[in-house]
Design a protein around this motif. Structure first.
Motif, PDB file in Angstrom:
ATOM      1  N   ALA A 131      -0.365  -1.948   4.152  1.00 58.04           N
ATOM      2  CA  ALA A 131      -1.001  -3.114   4.764  1.00 58.04           C
ATOM      3  C   ALA A 131      -2.517  -2.894   4.750  1.00 58.04           C
ATOM      4  N   ILE A 132      -3.236  -3.795   4.096  1.00 55.98           N
ATOM      5  CA  ILE A 132      -4.687  -3.705   3.968  1.00 55.98           C
ATOM      6  C   ILE A 132      -5.316  -4.823   4.800  1.00 55.98           C
ATOM      7  N   TRP A 148      -3.773   5.623  -8.523  1.00 51.41           N
ATOM      8  CA  TRP A 148      -4.359   6.816  -7.924  1.00 51.41           C
ATOM      9  C   TRP A 148      -5.048   6.442  -6.620  1.00 51.41           C
ATOM     10  N   ILE A 149      -5.354   7.449  -5.826  1.00 51.85           N
ATOM     11  CA  ILE A 149      -5.935   7.243  -4.496  1.00 51.85           C
ATOM     12  C   ILE A 149      -7.064   8.251  -4.316  1.00 51.85           C
ATOM     13  N   GLU A 150      -8.183   7.797  -3.760  1.00 55.45           N
ATOM     14  CA  GLU A 150      -9.302   8.705  -3.520  1.00 55.45           C
ATOM     15  C   GLU A 150      -9.716   8.668  -2.059  1.00 55.45           C
ATOM     16  N   GLN A 163      -7.904  -3.151  -8.946  1.00 54.60           N
ATOM     17  CA  GLN A 163      -8.604  -3.418  -7.693  1.00 54.60           C
ATOM     18  C   GLN A 163      -8.622  -2.168  -6.815  1.00 54.60           C
ATOM     19  N   ARG A 164      -9.588  -2.133  -5.915  1.00 51.38           N
ATOM     20  CA  ARG A 164      -9.765  -1.006  -4.992  1.00 51.38           C
ATOM     21  C   ARG A 164      -9.587  -1.512  -3.567  1.00 51.38           C
ATOM     22  N   HIS A 165      -8.630  -0.917  -2.845  1.00 51.83           N
ATOM     23  CA  HIS A 165      -8.309  -1.367  -1.494  1.00 51.83           C
ATOM     24  C   HIS A 165      -8.529  -0.212  -0.515  1.00 51.83           C
ATOM     25  N   LEU A 166      -9.235  -0.484   0.583  1.00 50.27           N
ATOM     26  CA  LEU A 166      -9.497   0.557   1.580  1.00 50.27           C
ATOM     27  C   LEU A 166      -8.431   0.546   2.667  1.00 50.27           C
TER      28      LEU A 166
END
Length: 236
Positions: A131-132, A148-150, A163-166
């Motif tokens: 959930a973002i 991948w995740i950073e 896309q990049r989701h925080l």
């Protein structure tokens, strides 16, 4: 209670592992051996997991592990100071592969993998989607879309479908919710979906550069490299 055997020919190394295990409330050391001969005598009915050095005088850890019939073999977490035995570790179905000197966070991750393998965490606990929240809006990202995740400060950044989701969660916490057969920590600041790795280029310091299917390049640190190699053989 998870029953643990610690096998290493170096007394200080055994003491270091045992000291770390004292911080794992659900684990108890029931055997301590100085070579692979002691390991070869162990059976799953008495020990759940063996934490063992790969290279020992007399009989090494891999040889001792191989001497145990497969259906009687305890889970194994391998320790090594320098050489790479990832392919052989894969063949013996090792749970994880740790580089000496041991890193506390990396050791904790290996023990989490042991718990998941033994069923200490239910399959339903593995994340299926995230959930973002952006302002008042809530959206969902399917775990199957994540490549991948950073780490990004107090957040984890999910990379999915360009896309990049925080996500407000630490990388360590997040790794415990991901299927360890599919997602692997490759650096303190990165987790990858193993089936997305298409190329691994070793570097002289035993780090490596990874290339993913979408063209992303990531650094894999030497602390994680052997576990990654074993995982890549698993999905090949």
């Amino acid at each position: 209670m998870i029953r643990v055997a610690v096998i290493d020919d170096e007394p200080l190394a055994r003491s270091g592992v045992i000291a770390r295990l004292r911080g794992e409330a659900d684990m108890r050391v029931v055997e301590e051996c100085a070579d692979g001969h002691g390991l070869a005598a162990l059976r799953r009915e008495h020990v759940d997991v063996a934490i063992l050095d790969v290279q020992m005088p007399g009989l090494g850890g891999l040889e001792g592990l191989a001497a145990i019939p497969r259906d009687e073999r305890p889970l194994a977490v391998l320790l090594t100071a320098h050489d790479s035995f990832a392919v052989r570790a894969f063949e013996l179905e090792a749970v994880d592969y740790l580089l000496k000197p041991l890193d506390d966070e990396r050791f904790g991750e290996a023990m989490d993998r042991v718990r998941r393998k033994l069923g200490g965490e239910q399959r339903q606990a593995m994340a299926e989607r995230f959930a973002i929240r952006v302002g008042t809006r809530l959206s969902f990202v399917d775990v199957n879309a994540v490549t991948w995740i950073e780490a990004d400060g107090d957040y984890a950044a999910l990379h999915a479908e360009g896309q990049r989701h925080l996500l407000r969660e630490s990388l360590h916490e997040l790794s415990r919710k991901l299927d360890p057969q599919r997602f692997l920590r490759v650096h303190r600041s990165a987790i990858v979906r193993v089936d997305q790795v298409v190329e691994m280029q070793p570097r002289p310091n035993r780090d490596a550069v990874l290339r993913l299917r979408d063209g992303t390049t990531l650094r894999a640190s030497r602390t994680y490299i052997d576990a990654l190699m074993a995982a890549l053989h698993r999905v090949a």
